[in-house]
Design an enzyme around this catalytic site. Sequence first.
Site, mmCIF file in Angstrom:
data_model
loop_
_atom_site.group_PDB
_atom_site.id
_atom_site.type_symbol
_atom_site.label_atom_id
_atom_site.label_comp_id
_atom_site.label_asym_id
_atom_site.label_seq_id
_atom_site.Cartn_x
_atom_site.Cartn_y
_atom_site.Cartn_z
ATOM 1 N N CYS A 162 -3.894 1.043 -10.307
ATOM 2 C CA CYS A 162 -3.883 2.220 -11.174
ATOM 3 C C CYS A 162 -3.290 1.861 -12.545
ATOM 4 O O CYS A 162 -3.935 1.179 -13.326
ATOM 5 C CB CYS A 162 -3.135 3.363 -10.499
ATOM 6 S SG CYS A 162 -3.464 4.976 -11.258
ATOM 7 N N HIS A 216 -6.429 3.380 -5.677
ATOM 8 C CA HIS A 216 -5.242 3.083 -4.862
ATOM 9 C C HIS A 216 -5.673 2.553 -3.489
ATOM 10 O O HIS A 216 -5.810 3.331 -2.537
ATOM 11 C CB HIS A 216 -4.395 4.342 -4.685
ATOM 12 C CG HIS A 216 -3.665 4.767 -5.915
ATOM 13 N ND1 HIS A 216 -2.369 4.371 -6.183
ATOM 14 C CD2 HIS A 216 -4.043 5.534 -6.958
ATOM 15 C CE1 HIS A 216 -1.978 4.900 -7.334
ATOM 16 N NE2 HIS A 216 -2.983 5.600 -7.834
ATOM 17 N N GLU A 267 -3.999 1.080 -1.314
ATOM 18 C CA GLU A 267 -2.943 1.187 -0.296
ATOM 19 C C GLU A 267 -3.130 2.388 0.629
ATOM 20 O O GLU A 267 -2.658 2.385 1.778
ATOM 21 C CB GLU A 267 -1.560 1.254 -0.955
ATOM 22 C CG GLU A 267 -1.248 2.521 -1.737
ATOM 23 C CD GLU A 267 -1.644 2.471 -3.199
ATOM 24 O OE1 GLU A 267 -1.061 3.220 -4.000
ATOM 25 O OE2 GLU A 267 -2.539 1.674 -3.541
#
EC number: 6.3.4.2
Length: 544
Positions: A379, A515, A517
């Site tokens: 990001c 993102h 994750e």
Amino acid sequence: MATNYIFVTGGVVSSLGKGIAAASLASILEARGLDVTIMKLDPYINVDPGTMSPTQHGEVFVTQDGAETDLDLGHYERFIRTKMTKANNFTSGKIYSEVLRKERRGDYLGATIQVIPHITNEIKARVIEGGKGHDVAIVEVGGTVGDIESLPFLEALRQLAVDVGREKTLFMHLTLVPYIPTAGEVKTKPTQHSVKELLSIGIQPDVLICRSDRMIPANERAKIALFCNVPERAVISLKDVDSIYRIPALLKSQGLDDFVCDRFRLTCKEADLSEWEQVLYQQANPTGEVTIGMVGKYVELPDAYKSVNEALKHAGLKNRLTVNVKYIDSQDVETKGVEVLQGVDAILVPGGFGYRGVEGKIRTAQYARENKIPYLGICLGMQIALIEYARNVAGLTQANSSEFDKHCPQPVVGLITEWQDESGNVETRSDESDLGGTMRLGAQQCHLIEGTKAREVYGTETIVERHRHRYEVNNTLLPQIEAAGLKVSGLSADRKLVEIIEVPNHPWFIAAQFHPEFTSTPRDGHPLFEGFVKAAKEHQGKNA
């Protein structure tokens, strides 16, 4: 089959791990072949955590459909296969907003709006809607029993148990059973008082999960069962463990899943936890270790990067490595120099907002690029890498983001004003838009360019990743940066927005606008993090 509900509450103190306990139970029930979902009810007045400080609340977890939610939903997705949605998390603020909207619209036909029945009815309706289509819905109530903020939620769940029938509901209460070293024993009185508090509002817990730093002796569990009016087999000891992924097996060994299935009269197979056994084996038998330098602005609270931390651990499992994270405040890079980055095997710059510490992150990206250290930008970490490359390689010496300098003469990153979501709908924003709920959010398709490192890492042409940002690469200045060597390796579905960039003549330098994750799990990992950790080990080997 009608949905069965498990309501999870906490007592004595906060941060006992209700979310982990709920997710662990869900994983066992899922392993028994049941369709399970989990909801989190947050008592705070914010509509969602989207505008809350990460150092106060921890990370904001983004769901597939773009909900900004509590970090516990990240735990839920890492433990079970069910994907969370907007229906899985709501707050007091969201409930009150909806009730007030209905009142203004005239839905209540002039009635006096009260907590009971209007607020509680709205809570019940959302819980029932969120549980539809599932065999079991686990509902976690944030906060601690006794908090004034939680009362409407607890009252709603008490009513819901009556509405759907006690045979379809189960109350599970987490409490603290502290060990007193000077007395040499655990103390059950806090648990008794916590249950008394629940009873005072009409809720009799069916299961007690007793948190302690050790297993609770059988005689103490019998005492808790007697004074708290629950069966002895429903008093579960949950000690501190070195890995949260041990908890499903710990709960199963005490028969919690059997108790739940008996209560709901569910006939299902025995739980197969072999996948979790494999995770624990990988965790216990690493072949090496690496150190990742995480350069951010919220490093005083690691929970601000909870999903990133977990994704790194998952990548470590897949590479049979222990991943150590060295947290580095980006302002320290500004004041002390890049020396604070020495000794790491790779560098990760995660997401963030605001100008504080940005120049330190830019120097970090430059250090990683020039010294051939593996770099993963997420990001803001991608935007930082772009600004650094534009300034120091492409000759755009005044390059910046309009987020940090609205009058920047070379805004290589700017406010995104229009984009297409996964459903094909066009979203628009401006400088005048509210901060809350106005970012590019949720799962978006990304096209990977053939011949790039990103395409090699993912091994496919199209991916779907989750976003949470309001600034994007400025396509007007992009050709000049690409001419200087930077490679765009991922584009949005309509090919208009840059999603991934990489530095070609570098062992591993990839930065993504999304993102990754949020979709990493201990059982499946994530290709971007796996490739990053592998590159860290290779870099370590070259410098040995």
